[in-house]
Design a protein around this motif. Sequence first.
Motif, PDB file in Angstrom:
ATOM      1  N   GLU A  36       1.073  -1.700   0.102  1.00  0.00           N
ATOM      2  CA  GLU A  36      -0.029   0.030   0.193  1.00  0.00           C
ATOM      3  C   GLU A  36       0.560   1.146  -0.225  1.00  0.00           C
ATOM      4  O   GLU A  36       0.573   2.212  -0.300  1.00  0.00           O
ATOM      5  N   ASP A  37       2.572   1.561   0.208  1.00  0.00           N
ATOM      6  CA  ASP A  37       3.046   1.962  -0.004  1.00  0.00           C
ATOM      7  C   ASP A  37       3.097   3.278  -0.988  1.00  0.00           C
ATOM      8  O   ASP A  37       2.762   2.864  -2.217  1.00  0.00           O
ATOM      9  N   SER A  38       3.327   4.314  -1.402  1.00  0.00           N
ATOM     10  CA  SER A  38       2.934   4.771  -2.088  1.00  0.00           C
ATOM     11  C   SER A  38       4.397   4.841  -3.440  1.00  0.00           C
ATOM     12  O   SER A  38       5.609   5.324  -2.812  1.00  0.00           O
ATOM     13  N   ASP A  40       5.782   7.829  -4.833  1.00  0.00           N
ATOM     14  CA  ASP A  40       6.401   8.637  -3.856  1.00  0.00           C
ATOM     15  C   ASP A  40       7.555   8.758  -2.967  1.00  0.00           C
ATOM     16  O   ASP A  40       8.446   8.312  -1.871  1.00  0.00           O
ATOM     17  N   HIS A  41       7.158   7.224  -1.612  1.00  0.00           N
ATOM     18  CA  HIS A  41       7.604   7.080  -0.932  1.00  0.00           C
ATOM     19  C   HIS A  41       8.733   5.773  -0.845  1.00  0.00           C
ATOM     20  O   HIS A  41       9.959   6.574  -0.453  1.00  0.00           O
ATOM     21  N   VAL A  42       7.822   4.800  -1.817  1.00  0.00           N
ATOM     22  CA  VAL A  42       9.965   4.576  -2.365  1.00  0.00           C
ATOM     23  C   VAL A  42      10.705   5.425  -3.196  1.00  0.00           C
ATOM     24  O   VAL A  42      11.808   5.249  -2.336  1.00  0.00           O
ATOM     25  N   LEU A  43      10.145   5.835  -3.326  1.00  0.00           N
ATOM     26  CA  LEU A  43      11.217   7.577  -4.472  1.00  0.00           C
ATOM     27  C   LEU A  43      12.205   7.378  -3.654  1.00  0.00           C
ATOM     28  O   LEU A  43      13.267   7.765  -2.956  1.00  0.00           O
ATOM     29  N   ASP A  44      11.477   8.478  -2.420  1.00  0.00           N
ATOM     30  CA  ASP A  44      12.049   8.777  -1.601  1.00  0.00           C
ATOM     31  C   ASP A  44      13.901   8.131  -0.802  1.00  0.00           C
ATOM     32  O   ASP A  44      14.109   8.769  -0.562  1.00  0.00           O
ATOM     33  N   GLN A  45      12.770   6.770  -0.445  1.00  0.00           N
ATOM     34  CA  GLN A  45      13.364   5.941   0.342  1.00  0.00           C
ATOM     35  C   GLN A  45      14.675   5.166  -0.967  1.00  0.00           C
ATOM     36  O   GLN A  45      15.934   5.223   0.057  1.00  0.00           O
ATOM     37  N   ILE A  66       8.693  -7.504  -5.404  1.00  0.00           N
ATOM     38  CA  ILE A  66      10.384  -6.673  -5.278  1.00  0.00           C
ATOM     39  C   ILE A  66       9.353  -6.018  -5.851  1.00  0.00           C
ATOM     40  O   ILE A  66       9.159  -5.407  -7.342  1.00  0.00           O
ATOM     41  N   ILE A  67      10.133  -4.240  -4.973  1.00  0.00           N
ATOM     42  CA  ILE A  67       9.913  -3.265  -6.454  1.00  0.00           C
ATOM     43  C   ILE A  67      11.049  -2.487  -6.165  1.00  0.00           C
ATOM     44  O   ILE A  67      12.376  -2.827  -5.909  1.00  0.00           O
ATOM     45  N   SER A  68      11.797  -1.633  -8.118  1.00  0.00           N
ATOM     46  CA  SER A  68      13.221  -1.131  -8.147  1.00  0.00           C
ATOM     47  C   SER A  68      12.502  -0.312  -9.220  1.00  0.00           C
ATOM     48  O   SER A  68      11.846   0.168  -8.665  1.00  0.00           O
ATOM     49  N   THR A  90       0.266   2.838  -6.362  1.00  0.00           N
ATOM     50  CA  THR A  90       0.462   2.412  -4.643  1.00  0.00           C
ATOM     51  C   THR A  90       1.777   1.434  -5.981  1.00  0.00           C
ATOM     52  O   THR A  90       1.839   1.383  -6.715  1.00  0.00           O
ATOM     53  N   VAL A  91       2.805   0.739  -4.891  1.00  0.00           N
ATOM     54  CA  VAL A  91       3.401  -0.344  -5.112  1.00  0.00           C
ATOM     55  C   VAL A  91       2.914  -1.585  -5.547  1.00  0.00           C
ATOM     56  O   VAL A  91       3.535  -1.746  -6.097  1.00  0.00           O
ATOM     57  N   ALA A  92       1.876  -2.222  -5.094  1.00  0.00           N
ATOM     58  CA  ALA A  92       1.552  -2.720  -5.335  1.00  0.00           C
ATOM     59  C   ALA A  92       0.957  -2.887  -6.723  1.00  0.00           C
ATOM     60  O   ALA A  92       0.985  -4.016  -7.508  1.00  0.00           O
TER      61      ALA A  92
END
Length: 152
Positions: A36-38, A40-45, A66-68, A90-92
């Motif tokens: 459920e993470d956005s 935006d959050h993934v890019l930031d991390q 896996i998200i890349s 979302t990541v999903a």
Amino acid sequence: MVKSFQGVRMVESKKAAPALLIKDFMSTNLVTFGPEDSIDHVLDQLAKRKISGGPVVDKEGNLVGIISEVDCLKEIIKGKYSNTPKFPGTVAEHMSSEVTTISPEMSLFDVAGKFLEMKIRRFPVMKDGKLIGQISLSDVIRAFPRLKETTW
């Protein structure tokens, strides 16, 4: 036993080099993401931690994908076309859900071959159905120079 002009002497057998196993080189302090993470959050991390992706786990800690960086590009391109500066996807929606996992007992050479064969950058490491680490292509590359002085 070897005979020579020096007389009879015992020849020591060469000891086998210790196995080079994934568990000795994998990362265990993982940055994980939730479905459920956005983006935006993934890019930031990814930017903040200087990594190129990570495992996606559900609320129970089960590996679900896996998200890349490449997956995140899909949302960036979508944002460009819709002229939205935020990336609310979302990541999903963008993660790879068919994930190849490996055992911590696999050899470093075997996983190096898998990286070449599958053309991916990371494998989650699973033991007894639980995510215990991750081995990346970078981890393997960093391991080999340290091994130059050993016999494989």
